[in-house]
Design an enzyme around this catalytic site. Structure first.
Site, PDB file in Angstrom:
ATOM      1  N   TRP A 158     -11.539  -5.763  -1.632  1.00 51.89           N
ATOM      2  CA  TRP A 158     -10.235  -6.211  -1.143  1.00 51.89           C
ATOM      3  C   TRP A 158     -10.074  -7.704  -1.449  1.00 51.89           C
ATOM      4  O   TRP A 158      -9.166  -8.102  -2.181  1.00 51.89           O
ATOM      5  CB  TRP A 158     -10.095  -5.906   0.344  1.00 51.89           C
ATOM      6  CG  TRP A 158      -9.602  -4.532   0.631  1.00 51.89           C
ATOM      7  CD1 TRP A 158      -8.401  -4.191   1.167  1.00 51.89           C
ATOM      8  CD2 TRP A 158     -10.289  -3.275   0.391  1.00 51.89           C
ATOM      9  NE1 TRP A 158      -8.287  -2.817   1.270  1.00 51.89           N
ATOM     10  CE2 TRP A 158      -9.423  -2.229   0.805  1.00 51.89           C
ATOM     11  CE3 TRP A 158     -11.527  -2.934  -0.130  1.00 51.89           C
ATOM     12  CZ2 TRP A 158      -9.768  -0.892   0.703  1.00 51.89           C
ATOM     13  CZ3 TRP A 158     -11.884  -1.601  -0.228  1.00 51.89           C
ATOM     14  CH2 TRP A 158     -11.015  -0.591   0.186  1.00 51.89           C
ATOM     15  N   ASP A 164       0.833  -1.203   0.000  1.00 43.70           N
ATOM     16  CA  ASP A 164       0.000   0.000   0.000  1.00 43.70           C
ATOM     17  C   ASP A 164       0.866   1.250   0.000  1.00 43.70           C
ATOM     18  O   ASP A 164       0.623   2.194  -0.738  1.00 43.70           O
ATOM     19  CB  ASP A 164      -0.934   0.001   1.208  1.00 43.70           C
ATOM     20  CG  ASP A 164      -0.164  -0.090   2.530  1.00 43.70           C
ATOM     21  OD1 ASP A 164       0.904  -0.714   2.557  1.00 43.70           O
ATOM     22  OD2 ASP A 164      -0.651   0.452   3.535  1.00 43.70           O
ATOM     23  N   ARG A 192       5.534   4.314   6.185  1.00 45.78           N
ATOM     24  CA  ARG A 192       5.100   4.311   7.579  1.00 45.78           C
ATOM     25  C   ARG A 192       5.113   2.889   8.151  1.00 45.78           C
ATOM     26  O   ARG A 192       5.619   1.948   7.521  1.00 45.78           O
ATOM     27  CB  ARG A 192       3.708   4.940   7.696  1.00 45.78           C
ATOM     28  CG  ARG A 192       2.590   4.156   7.049  1.00 45.78           C
ATOM     29  CD  ARG A 192       1.304   4.959   7.064  1.00 45.78           C
ATOM     30  NE  ARG A 192       0.189   4.230   6.491  1.00 45.78           N
ATOM     31  CZ  ARG A 192      -0.796   4.793   5.806  1.00 45.78           C
ATOM     32  NH1 ARG A 192      -0.791   6.090   5.588  1.00 45.78           N
ATOM     33  NH2 ARG A 192      -1.785   4.062   5.327  1.00 45.78           N
ATOM     34  N   ASP A 193       4.553   2.728   9.318  1.00 44.73           N
ATOM     35  CA  ASP A 193       4.532   1.419   9.974  1.00 44.73           C
ATOM     36  C   ASP A 193       3.409   0.565   9.385  1.00 44.73           C
ATOM     37  O   ASP A 193       2.437   0.230  10.053  1.00 44.73           O
ATOM     38  CB  ASP A 193       4.352   1.578  11.483  1.00 44.73           C
ATOM     39  CG  ASP A 193       3.097   2.354  11.850  1.00 44.73           C
ATOM     40  OD1 ASP A 193       2.546   3.053  10.971  1.00 44.73           O
ATOM     41  OD2 ASP A 193       2.651   2.251  13.014  1.00 44.73           O
ATOM     42  N   GLU A 194       3.566   0.207   8.102  1.00 40.14           N
ATOM     43  CA  GLU A 194       2.562  -0.606   7.408  1.00 40.14           C
ATOM     44  C   GLU A 194       3.275  -1.399   6.318  1.00 40.14           C
ATOM     45  O   GLU A 194       3.688  -2.505   6.553  1.00 40.14           O
ATOM     46  CB  GLU A 194       1.460   0.297   6.849  1.00 40.14           C
ATOM     47  CG  GLU A 194       0.152  -0.434   6.604  1.00 40.14           C
ATOM     48  CD  GLU A 194      -1.027   0.516   6.527  1.00 40.14           C
ATOM     49  OE1 GLU A 194      -2.083   0.067   6.060  1.00 40.14           O
ATOM     50  OE2 GLU A 194      -0.897   1.688   6.917  1.00 40.14           O
ATOM     51  N   GLU A 210      -2.136   9.063  -0.979  1.00 39.12           N
ATOM     52  CA  GLU A 210      -3.191   8.190  -0.443  1.00 39.12           C
ATOM     53  C   GLU A 210      -4.537   8.899  -0.417  1.00 39.12           C
ATOM     54  O   GLU A 210      -5.568   8.319  -0.740  1.00 39.12           O
ATOM     55  CB  GLU A 210      -2.815   7.740   0.968  1.00 39.12           C
ATOM     56  CG  GLU A 210      -3.856   6.861   1.627  1.00 39.12           C
ATOM     57  CD  GLU A 210      -3.432   6.387   3.002  1.00 39.12           C
ATOM     58  OE1 GLU A 210      -3.956   5.368   3.479  1.00 39.12           O
ATOM     59  OE2 GLU A 210      -2.557   7.049   3.609  1.00 39.12           O
ATOM     60  N   ASP A 261      -5.718  -2.495  -2.801  1.00 35.57           N
ATOM     61  CA  ASP A 261      -4.902  -1.612  -3.630  1.00 35.57           C
ATOM     62  C   ASP A 261      -4.527  -2.275  -4.946  1.00 35.57           C
ATOM     63  O   ASP A 261      -4.669  -1.682  -6.015  1.00 35.57           O
ATOM     64  CB  ASP A 261      -3.651  -1.195  -2.869  1.00 35.57           C
ATOM     65  CG  ASP A 261      -3.962  -0.387  -1.624  1.00 35.57           C
ATOM     66  OD1 ASP A 261      -3.511   0.759  -1.524  1.00 35.57           O
ATOM     67  OD2 ASP A 261      -4.679  -0.889  -0.737  1.00 35.57           O
ATOM     68  N   HIS A 300       1.030   6.204  -2.555  1.00 33.61           N
ATOM     69  CA  HIS A 300       0.001   5.164  -2.595  1.00 33.61           C
ATOM     70  C   HIS A 300      -0.482   5.072  -4.041  1.00 33.61           C
ATOM     71  O   HIS A 300      -1.051   6.020  -4.546  1.00 33.61           O
ATOM     72  CB  HIS A 300      -1.191   5.582  -1.718  1.00 33.61           C
ATOM     73  CG  HIS A 300      -1.387   4.789  -0.487  1.00 33.61           C
ATOM     74  ND1 HIS A 300      -0.569   4.922   0.618  1.00 33.61           N
ATOM     75  CD2 HIS A 300      -2.322   3.885  -0.143  1.00 33.61           C
ATOM     76  CE1 HIS A 300      -1.014   4.113   1.575  1.00 33.61           C
ATOM     77  NE2 HIS A 300      -2.082   3.470   1.132  1.00 33.61           N
TER      78      HIS A 300
END
Length: 952
Positions: free
Chosen positions: A536, A469, A473-475, A749, A482, A770
């Site tokens: 998704w 995605d 960041r913390d992902e 995003e 996506d 994104h």
């Protein structure tokens, strides 16, 4: 109409380019029966293959197999015609073809193919791990493991088969093996662990040699997930498996394997984490540690680690590599006095430092995508520190780049630099999966070109082994939603067949664990409850179908069919006898721009409409896949299921006139693109309503993740292509081009990740990289560019450019499985010029603008046409019967209206009214005015002198 056929030469085939499967490299493949493809290079027009011949030779030149002439037009993913390869077997393959004139091509160059280790019994090595216990609650120093071995003279070949639990870098005799980074990448490790094969013949020398491996936490043991995440998801011990196989000239062989004789220690990498960065103390370096003769007697031992060898597989996707170096465009001081480096491009990778300074000096590098108030904006990173630290050893010029981490950034803040930081001292190293670029787009509008370039950069940054995605960041997770919406764009821009097929195999594994529900992210690190949402989970059906359509690979449907069917069966259970998916958690039209910053799921479109529409869409795709695969009973069953769900949808959500219960752009876009209207009358009404909604918005985007990829196609499908162009070309927020006007170099995003005043959106989900909202690029390729695949793999192509938006030229190019296809058009002095390139062994249909009922059939070659057209400035004149929207959006026409209404003192009274009646004609909007007939007459007199813009 003038017509010209170019490249009329009837020359023979000049070259054949042979490929194996979708592999970037044919060294160490894991498929004993690999399919072959070949691209024909020829200047001949209307060239078609009628037969082919394949020969296979052993490494020493003996014939292993010959097909003789096979009468077939197939040249893409042709089945392996010989005996299966065995482990380690090396062969050479060549191809030649016969064309529709009976001419025979030259043989292709010999293509070497080498099998990897195909059976569990081929492995003699064992997984080894350092003989100490780590603190598994936080990052630990990276282990270093080494071993010495003797090599005799006359080595003719050496192969290193290697993988790890964690990520690794291997060295032999002080030289790094290969150019991959973050190997072996990220898969569902407990079921699929990829090993790599390297040719290390040139690394060895006679006598004593040494091999060393450095391990990092990576995705295996490092922190993953948001809100602090979790560590040790796949295990809490790092390990390596390495098997070096040496072949001598006399035919004898030698194996050097990981076992209990290896030694281990820690070194300069004190901590390494994907989210948080790397800490490196150069004073702790161990010079020559991977060379022979290094004293490792004080090192620790190792112990064996049990692991299921049946999980080992050869890669089918390209490795992660260093792709590009980006130099700084500026170095400056922030308002607080901090040193900021601007690389001019939001990218994914890390920085490489070249520095001299005193021992113990610590340099800290913090990363961020944007600045806020002139300072590094780290709030969007959430719990990711994204910070690297380097401690100098102090003995001259030092060059350092982190090994086992990556960051998403445009800006780097440098603290602790000794002396003055110069642009030659620092460079950004771009890393991502080493995909081959195969698609390009450009046009006359420079903002649109920059937007498309932003799409490309966002894809590059988020295709780092897994389609993620966001990269900062913390992902950084493989969100299914996506890639579901972005897949058509991705497969056009890059050859991602291997990467996405590898990811889909993991999707099927994770889905099987959950009984058919597709997890929100793959690999699934969020747990069993994070699964089963529409749009998704539909990645299970959409992505395989897109790969089949664009690459012509039927096997991807075979491999994923069980997963596709299981997903639809899961939805059917949720929908029950109503055939409506109107219960359970849904993301819906995620990040609708009207949703509050802290509530991204609070979209205007009813989530049940989104879910039920996708139920129908996925059931239809499974029916189509079953038909392709010859599963006739399944095809009938899922087609009937889709029919019942479509009937239920229409009964519940569509009025007899064609209005949707949920009157939003996303709802109409879904229903139009997924063909959910029972009658043409309802469809036409819905198209008008969608266009009206877009006009009422002032041509601003009001769709989220679900509606955005579909809305332009929906508009064009009902004759409102001009509205689609107006929506695309909008520059005010929210719009596709607003971020470009704000200096974006990747896709955001949120439509308003950065607000017009330069401040950052207060929502905690605010990424500046994104790719999902860039999915409109696929529409740009097909509609502006006009290049459309009609049959799988572009075997038959449609060229149908639809100019608009004041664009006067566009070029789109795509390297299909058959060769380069291209469409170029321009408008010049009232003439529309079109030039197309059709690859050999394919055919095409060409549609000239305004002549959809007169398609032209052509074969391979280069073709061009020219036809008269209306110039963009002479599409006719305005009248009072044109829409208010169209009139007031034209500066000259708007001023004419303002002039007349001001004369009768009506603008003050009716100006706002006009702005709110954009979908009405000007005549209708002002007919309530006093003396409206006189006013209308005056307006019409002025407006008919003003030429319309936009269109041909």
């Amino acid at each position: 109409m003038s017509y010209e056929q170019l490249s009329t030469s009837q020359s023979q085939v000049s070259r054949l380019i042979v490929r194996v499967e979708h592999y970037q490299s044919t060294l160490g493949i894991g498929n004993p029966c690999p399919r072959l493809s070949w691209i024909i290079e020829t200047n001949a027009t209307n060239w078609l293959q009628t037969a082919y011949e394949i020969e296979c030779y052993t490494k020493d030149g003996r014939v292993r197999g010959r097909t003789g002439w096979i009468h077939s037009p197939e040249s893409v993913l042709v089945p392996w015609p010989f005996e299966p390869l065995t482990s380690r077997e090396q062969v050479l393959v060549r191809v030649r073809v016969r064309d529709n004139k009976g001419d025979i091509s030259p043989w292709s160059e010999m293509l070497p193919i080498e099998a990897g280790l195909l059976k569990v019994g081929d492995w003699s090595a064992r997984f080894i791990t350092p003989d100490w216990d780590d603190d598994i609650l936080k990052p630990q120093p990276c282990p270093m493991l080494r071993h010495e071995f003797r090599v005799d003279n006359d080595v003719i070949q050496a192969r290193l088969y290697i993988t790890s639990l964690g990520v690794y870098e291997a060295q032999i005799n002080g030289v790094v093996v290969g150019d991959q980074v973050l190997a072996p990448g990220w898969t569902v490790y407990d079921r699929r662990l990829r090993y790599q094969t390297f040719d290390v013949t040139m690394h060895l020398r006679e006598g004593i040699n040494a091999i060393g491996v450095i391990l990092g936490d990576g995705w295996f043991r490092g922190r993953l997930g948001f809100g602090g995440g979790r560590r040790n998801i796949y295990g809490n011990r790092l390990a390596v498996l390495a098997q070096l196989e040496i072949t001598y000239r006399d035919g004898s062989t030698q194996q050097v394997c990981t076992d209990q004789t290896w030694r281990s220690t820690t070194g300069p990498i004190l901590a390494s984490d994907i989210y948080d960065g790397e800490i490196y103390d150069a004073r702790l370096e161990l010079p020559n540690w991977s060379k022979p003769g290094f004293a490792d007697h004080q090192w620790s031992g190792v112990r064996l680690l049990e692991w299921d060898f049946s999980t080992l597989v050869a890669p089918i996707s390209p490795p992660i590599r260093r792709i590009e170096m980006v130099l700084p465009v500026a170095i400056f001081s922030s308002p607080s006095g901090r040193t900021i480096v601007d690389f001019g491009q939001n990218l994914v990778g890390r920085v490489r430092l070249t520095v001299s300074g005193p021992p113990g000096q610590m340099i800290t590098v913090r990363h961020a995508e944007v600045l806020e108030g002139g300072e590094l904006s780290t709030r969007p990173l959430r719990f990711a520190a994204a910070t690297d630290r380097y401690i100098l050893r102090g003995d001259g010029t030092e060059v350092w780049e982190p090994r086992f981490t990556f960051h998403g950034f445009r800006y780097a803040e440098i603290d602790g630099w000794p002396g003055e930081l110069r642009t030659t001292d620092i460079v950004a190293v771009v890393i991502h999966s080493d995909m081959e670029r195969i698609g390009w787009f450009t046009c006359s509008d420079q903002l649109l070109n920059r937007f498309h370039e932003n799409v490309v950069w966002s894809m590059r940054g988020n295709f780092l082994d897994v389609p993620t995605d966001c990269p900062q960041r913390d992902e950084r997770l493989g969100w299914t939603g996506d890639i579901q919406v972005f897949a058509p764009t991705a497969v056009f821009l890059y050859d991602v067949a291997g990467l996405l097929q590898s990811w889909l195999i993991d999707l099927a594994i994770e889905q099987e664990k959950l009984g058919g529900a597709v997890p929100h992210v793959v690999p699934n690190v969020l747990g069993p409850s994070a699964a089963g949402a529409a749009a998704w989970g539909d990645a299970a059906t959409v992505v395989p179908w897109v790969l089949f359509q664009r690459y012509g690979d039927k096997r991807v449907l075979e491999t994923q069919y069980k997963s596709m069917r299981s997903w639809v069966d899961y939805i059917a259970t949720k929908a029950g006898h109503t055939y409506l998916w109107d219960r359970g958690f849904q993301f819906g039209d995620w990040l609708d721009p009207t949703a509050p910053p802290d509530k991204p799921g609070q979209a205007r479109t009813d989530k049940a409409i989104v879910a039920s529409a996708y139920f129908i869409f996925s059931a239809t795709l499974v029916a189509k896949a079953a038909h392709v695969l010859g599963y006739d009973a399944d095809a009938d069953f899922y087609a009937d299921l889709a029919h019942k769900a479509r009937f239920a949808f229409a009964k519940e959500y569509i009025t007899p006139a064609g209005r949707l219960m949920c009157d939003t752009e996303t709802a109409y876009a879904l229903a139009l693109v997924f063909d959910l209207f029972p009658t043409d009358t309802q469809r036409r009404y819905a198209g008008e309503r969608l266009a009206a909604l877009v006009r009422d918005s002032g041509y601003h985007i009001r769709t989220g993740f679900v509606g955005t990829p579909l809305i332009c196609d929906a508009l064009c499908s009902v004759g409102h292509c001009r509205v689609a162009y107006r929506l695309l070309m909008q520059r005010e927020c929210p719009s596709w081009l607003y971020p470009v006007t704000m200096g974006a170099t990747t896709i955001w995003e949120r439509w308003d990740s950065m607000l017009p005043d330069g401040s950052i959106n207060p929502g905690e989900m605010t990424s500046f990289n994104h790719y999902a909202l860039g999915a409109v690029a696929d529409w740009m390729h097909r509609t502006i560019g006009g290049l459309i695949p009609v049959e799988p793999g572009y075997r038959r192509i449609e060229f149908r450019p639809q100019p608009g938006g004041e664009i006067v030229y566009a070029r789109v190019s795509h390297r299909t499985p058959y060769g380069l296809a291209e469409c170029f058009w321009r408008i010049e002095e009232g003439v529309f010029y079109l030039r197309v390139v059709v690859p050999p062994n394919t055919t095409a249909q060409v549609f000239l603008p305004g002549r959809d009922d007169q398609p032209l059939d052509v074969g391979s070659g280069i073709w061009q046409w020219s036809i008269p057209c209306q110039d963009t400035a002479t599409r006719g004149s305005y009248t009072v019967d044109d829409l208010v929207d169209e009139i007031i959006d034209d500066e000259v026409a708007r001023e004419a209206v303002n002039q007349v209404l001001s004369q009768v003192d009506a603008w003050r009274l009716f100006g706002n009214l006009l702005l709110n009646e954009r979908s009405a004609s000007l005549r209708e909007a002002i007919q309530a005015l006093p003396n409206s007939e006189i006013v209308i007459e005056r307006l019409n007199a002025l407006l008919t002198r003003i030429p319309k813009k936009d269109g041909i």
